[in-house]
Motif scaffolding. Sequence first.
Motif, PDB file in Angstrom:
ATOM      1  N   LEU A  61      65.006 -15.489 -56.521  1.00  0.00           N
ATOM      2  CA  LEU A  61      63.810 -15.284 -57.345  1.00  0.00           C
ATOM      3  C   LEU A  61      63.545 -16.491 -58.237  1.00  0.00           C
ATOM      4  CD1 LEU A  61      64.232 -11.534 -58.407  1.00  0.00           C
ATOM      5  CD2 LEU A  61      62.662 -12.473 -56.698  1.00  0.00           C
ATOM      6  N   MET A  62      64.602 -17.091 -58.797  1.00  0.00           N
ATOM      7  CA  MET A  62      64.407 -18.258 -59.658  1.00  0.00           C
ATOM      8  C   MET A  62      63.905 -19.462 -58.880  1.00  0.00           C
ATOM      9  SD  MET A  62      67.465 -18.116 -62.471  1.00  0.00           S
ATOM     10  CE  MET A  62      68.773 -18.043 -61.247  1.00  0.00           C
ATOM     11  N   HIS A  63      64.220 -19.528 -57.605  1.00  0.00           N
ATOM     12  CA  HIS A  63      63.733 -20.641 -56.786  1.00  0.00           C
ATOM     13  C   HIS A  63      62.265 -20.480 -56.389  1.00  0.00           C
ATOM     14  CE1 HIS A  63      67.965 -21.871 -56.367  1.00  0.00           C
ATOM     15  NE2 HIS A  63      67.464 -23.031 -56.036  1.00  0.00           N
ATOM     16  N   PHE A  64      61.665 -19.352 -56.741  1.00  0.00           N
ATOM     17  CA  PHE A  64      60.248 -19.145 -56.443  1.00  0.00           C
ATOM     18  C   PHE A  64      59.346 -19.925 -57.387  1.00  0.00           C
ATOM     19  CE2 PHE A  64      60.649 -14.655 -54.359  1.00  0.00           C
ATOM     20  CZ  PHE A  64      61.288 -15.230 -53.285  1.00  0.00           C
ATOM     21  N   SER A  65      59.891 -20.423 -58.499  1.00  0.00           N
ATOM     22  CA  SER A  65      59.054 -21.109 -59.477  1.00  0.00           C
ATOM     23  C   SER A  65      59.763 -22.332 -60.033  1.00  0.00           C
ATOM     24  CB  SER A  65      58.686 -20.164 -60.628  1.00  0.00           C
ATOM     25  OG  SER A  65      57.948 -20.871 -61.617  1.00  0.00           O
ATOM     26  N   SER A  66      59.040 -23.450 -60.111  1.00  0.00           N
ATOM     27  CA  SER A  66      59.600 -24.663 -60.704  1.00  0.00           C
ATOM     28  C   SER A  66      59.864 -24.471 -62.199  1.00  0.00           C
ATOM     29  CB  SER A  66      58.647 -25.843 -60.491  1.00  0.00           C
ATOM     30  OG  SER A  66      57.364 -25.563 -61.040  1.00  0.00           O
ATOM     31  N   GLU A  67      59.154 -23.547 -62.840  1.00  0.00           N
ATOM     32  CA  GLU A  67      59.372 -23.273 -64.268  1.00  0.00           C
ATOM     33  C   GLU A  67      60.802 -22.820 -64.539  1.00  0.00           C
ATOM     34  OE1 GLU A  67      56.248 -20.902 -66.344  1.00  0.00           O
ATOM     35  OE2 GLU A  67      55.415 -20.787 -64.328  1.00  0.00           O
ATOM     36  N   ALA A  68      61.385 -22.097 -63.589  1.00  0.00           N
ATOM     37  CA  ALA A  68      62.706 -21.507 -63.797  1.00  0.00           C
ATOM     38  C   ALA A  68      63.817 -22.550 -63.853  1.00  0.00           C
ATOM     39  CB  ALA A  68      63.004 -20.497 -62.680  1.00  0.00           C
ATOM     40  N   HIS A  69      63.533 -23.774 -63.415  1.00  0.00           N
ATOM     41  CA  HIS A  69      64.572 -24.798 -63.379  1.00  0.00           C
ATOM     42  C   HIS A  69      64.882 -25.367 -64.763  1.00  0.00           C
ATOM     43  CE1 HIS A  69      63.703 -24.537 -59.124  1.00  0.00           C
ATOM     44  NE2 HIS A  69      64.729 -25.316 -58.855  1.00  0.00           N
ATOM     45  N   ASN A  70      63.980 -25.205 -65.703  1.00  0.00           N
ATOM     46  CA  ASN A  70      64.154 -25.791 -67.025  1.00  0.00           C
ATOM     47  C   ASN A  70      64.630 -24.767 -68.043  1.00  0.00           C
ATOM     48  OD1 ASN A  70      63.253 -28.276 -66.016  1.00  0.00           O
ATOM     49  ND2 ASN A  70      61.115 -27.748 -66.435  1.00  0.00           N
ATOM     50  N   ILE A  71      65.142 -25.261 -69.176  1.00  0.00           N
ATOM     51  CA  ILE A  71      65.540 -24.364 -70.249  1.00  0.00           C
ATOM     52  C   ILE A  71      64.324 -23.518 -70.634  1.00  0.00           C
ATOM     53  CG2 ILE A  71      66.349 -24.248 -72.640  1.00  0.00           C
ATOM     54  CD1 ILE A  71      67.854 -26.853 -72.163  1.00  0.00           C
ATOM     55  N   PRO A  72      64.473 -22.206 -70.699  1.00  0.00           N
ATOM     56  CA  PRO A  72      63.293 -21.324 -70.845  1.00  0.00           C
ATOM     57  C   PRO A  72      62.594 -21.458 -72.195  1.00  0.00           C
ATOM     58  CG  PRO A  72      65.330 -20.077 -71.074  1.00  0.00           C
ATOM     59  CD  PRO A  72      65.729 -21.445 -70.609  1.00  0.00           C
ATOM     60  N   LYS A  73      61.304 -21.099 -72.181  1.00  0.00           N
ATOM     61  CA  LYS A  73      60.485 -21.125 -73.392  1.00  0.00           C
ATOM     62  C   LYS A  73      59.859 -19.769 -73.702  1.00  0.00           C
ATOM     63  CE  LYS A  73      59.064 -25.968 -72.707  1.00  0.00           C
ATOM     64  NZ  LYS A  73      57.893 -26.874 -72.495  1.00  0.00           N
ATOM     65  N   ARG A  74      59.491 -19.010 -72.651  1.00  0.00           N
ATOM     66  CA  ARG A  74      58.699 -17.792 -72.872  1.00  0.00           C
ATOM     67  C   ARG A  74      59.551 -16.522 -72.861  1.00  0.00           C
ATOM     68  NH1 ARG A  74      54.976 -16.425 -69.251  1.00  0.00           N
ATOM     69  NH2 ARG A  74      55.811 -17.652 -67.532  1.00  0.00           N
ATOM     70  N   GLY A  76      52.493  -9.064 -59.407  1.00  0.00           N
ATOM     71  CA  GLY A  76      53.746  -8.329 -59.372  1.00  0.00           C
ATOM     72  C   GLY A  76      54.770  -9.124 -60.158  1.00  0.00           C
ATOM     73  N   PHE A  77      55.834  -9.551 -59.489  1.00  0.00           N
ATOM     74  CA  PHE A  77      56.841 -10.369 -60.158  1.00  0.00           C
ATOM     75  C   PHE A  77      56.249 -11.702 -60.615  1.00  0.00           C
ATOM     76  CE2 PHE A  77      60.719 -12.993 -60.415  1.00  0.00           C
ATOM     77  CZ  PHE A  77      61.508 -12.152 -61.192  1.00  0.00           C
ATOM     78  N   SER A  78      55.153 -12.101 -59.992  1.00  0.00           N
ATOM     79  CA  SER A  78      54.499 -13.354 -60.358  1.00  0.00           C
ATOM     80  C   SER A  78      53.968 -13.340 -61.782  1.00  0.00           C
ATOM     81  CB  SER A  78      53.345 -13.654 -59.387  1.00  0.00           C
ATOM     82  OG  SER A  78      52.355 -12.635 -59.458  1.00  0.00           O
ATOM     83  N   ALA A  79      53.899 -12.165 -62.407  1.00  0.00           N
ATOM     84  CA  ALA A  79      53.406 -12.075 -63.787  1.00  0.00           C
ATOM     85  C   ALA A  79      54.283 -12.869 -64.751  1.00  0.00           C
ATOM     86  CB  ALA A  79      53.352 -10.610 -64.233  1.00  0.00           C
ATOM     87  N   PHE A  80      55.542 -13.105 -64.362  1.00  0.00           N
ATOM     88  CA  PHE A  80      56.467 -13.812 -65.247  1.00  0.00           C
ATOM     89  C   PHE A  80      56.342 -15.329 -65.144  1.00  0.00           C
ATOM     90  CE2 PHE A  80      58.537  -9.685 -64.446  1.00  0.00           C
ATOM     91  CZ  PHE A  80      58.652  -9.241 -65.759  1.00  0.00           C
ATOM     92  N   TYR A  81      55.659 -15.831 -64.139  1.00  0.00           N
ATOM     93  CA  TYR A  81      55.574 -17.276 -63.918  1.00  0.00           C
ATOM     94  C   TYR A  81      54.138 -17.693 -63.637  1.00  0.00           C
ATOM     95  CZ  TYR A  81      60.638 -16.874 -63.225  1.00  0.00           C
ATOM     96  OH  TYR A  81      61.982 -16.614 -63.391  1.00  0.00           O
ATOM     97  N   SER A  82      53.731 -18.820 -64.216  1.00  0.00           N
ATOM     98  CA  SER A  82      52.397 -19.339 -63.917  1.00  0.00           C
ATOM     99  C   SER A  82      52.387 -20.067 -62.581  1.00  0.00           C
ATOM    100  CB  SER A  82      51.939 -20.288 -65.034  1.00  0.00           C
ATOM    101  OG  SER A  82      52.845 -21.375 -65.190  1.00  0.00           O
ATOM    102  N   VAL A  83      53.539 -20.589 -62.169  1.00  0.00           N
ATOM    103  CA  VAL A  83      53.696 -21.197 -60.846  1.00  0.00           C
ATOM    104  C   VAL A  83      54.639 -20.309 -60.054  1.00  0.00           C
ATOM    105  CG1 VAL A  83      54.479 -23.208 -59.560  1.00  0.00           C
ATOM    106  CG2 VAL A  83      53.369 -23.517 -61.785  1.00  0.00           C
ATOM    107  N   TYR A  84      54.170 -19.738 -58.949  1.00  0.00           N
ATOM    108  CA  TYR A  84      54.967 -18.748 -58.220  1.00  0.00           C
ATOM    109  C   TYR A  84      54.718 -18.895 -56.725  1.00  0.00           C
ATOM    110  CZ  TYR A  84      56.947 -14.142 -56.996  1.00  0.00           C
ATOM    111  OH  TYR A  84      57.697 -13.130 -56.470  1.00  0.00           O
TER     112      TYR A  84
END
Length: 493
Positions: free
Chosen positions: A175-188, A275-283
């Motif tokens: 699931l974390m590999h579905f978004s480039s956002e997940a690779h960085n220290i989280p903000k949201r 769906g799960f994409s609600a957590f990421y702007s890039v999915y």
Amino acid sequence: MVYLTLQKSQKILASSRQVHKTAAHVEARSAPEETVTSSFASFIHAVQPVHLSKAVCHRSKRMILDSIGVGLVGSTTHVFNIALKYCRELYSAAAVSSVYGKPGIKLSPTLAAFTNGVATHSMDFDDTWHPATHPSGAVLPALLAASQMLPSSTKPNGLDFLLAFNVGLEVQGRLMHFSSEAHNIPKRFHPPSVVGTMGSAAATAKLLSLSIAQCTHALGIAASLAGAPMANAATQAKPLHMGNAARLGFEAALLAARGMEANPFILDDIPGCSGFSAFYSVYQPKPLSVPSDHHEFLLEKQDVAFKRFPAHLGMHWVVDAALSVRNLFINYAGSFSPSLIRTIVLKIPVSKYINRPFPSSEHQARHSFQFNACTALLDGEVGLSSFSENSIHRQELRELLDKVVVEHPEDNVANFDKMYGEVALLLHSGDVLTGKCDTFYGHWRKPLSRESLLKKFRSNASHVLSEEKIETIITTVDNLENLSDSSQLACTL
């Protein structure tokens, strides 16, 4: 709540490991085969112990042992005691599951998962993966609790337990590999509260032998129970994220086992209906293949980081850099003399919630580059006692913190696979001493030795367990795949 409806634990689990009439009806109306969500459900249902490589078994058992250890020492914390008191005050007729560090106490399975999840993250001492999350703490407490609530006739063995644990890890990682956002220290949001909840649901669905349709709905239900804001980092509320992930994912699997339905496309990217994409702007979701003879788990390609002291992972870079420059300073001056230091420069990535110049609580201190660097400089180490009230409010520490200046070099990105820590001492003499850490000991590129991992476990567990029990847990985890009854592990706690 689910636990209010569970009158007897054996009734609960006897029905959970078979497709009852309601679930069979749901299965007949399950999602089309060619979706991302159905591929995950098929993987959870179909994966077998034979797909676990020696490397995956070895790494995951290290994670299990470390997670138990940090949970045991976490059972000594104030936030754990708050959570435990809360759970004991709730009505439960199915108190069958063990609590870390409290051998005389049993809770209902989902509340035990919650309490042990809180313990695991209470000191921020648990493992960290890349992309960024704490993978074990959301999954292991749920599996330990579930293994004890199953009737003796359907107890999963140790290899089943190890497989379910790895299913929980695999789902989180995919699931974390579905978004480039997940690779960085989280903000949201705090990642364990999202992917951890999904991992717990997947792991317990596997341990309870749910059908493909039930696995699909467990993931969908879990998505509706996921999420916690980063604003609660560095507070007593942060450990609740892990407790809720373990508990709510577990509850999602139990609800699915009883026939509750959810959106069968929860992991798919459906325009206009997140769906799960609600957590990421890039999915960008991808199907998870049904395992073959050559399936490679993500844990085989990406090891985890184990922490040497109880603080946010980012602190480990600045502490090692600070210890390095401290040695240079002692060689230079003959001893560590703060009065010779004019300025302390920290070169760190931009990450607001771990940039805390003057922390006032233990949880803030665990999330402060400045505090951890200065503690390492002053004491020559960082450990459990570093985060006590007396240590945090020392005058000599405050004097060092007053000298800190933070810089954010462009090449120092907020990513656990790319960041570095640099500590420079600008002396009144005009000399400059610098220490830098690219990879700390315990990072996946420089993993802890077995000797170091066992030393950490024994130290943590010794706060609440006898030496005999500590050695029993080590032996049990080492031989986990050979256990005929996986609940034996939970019973040792």
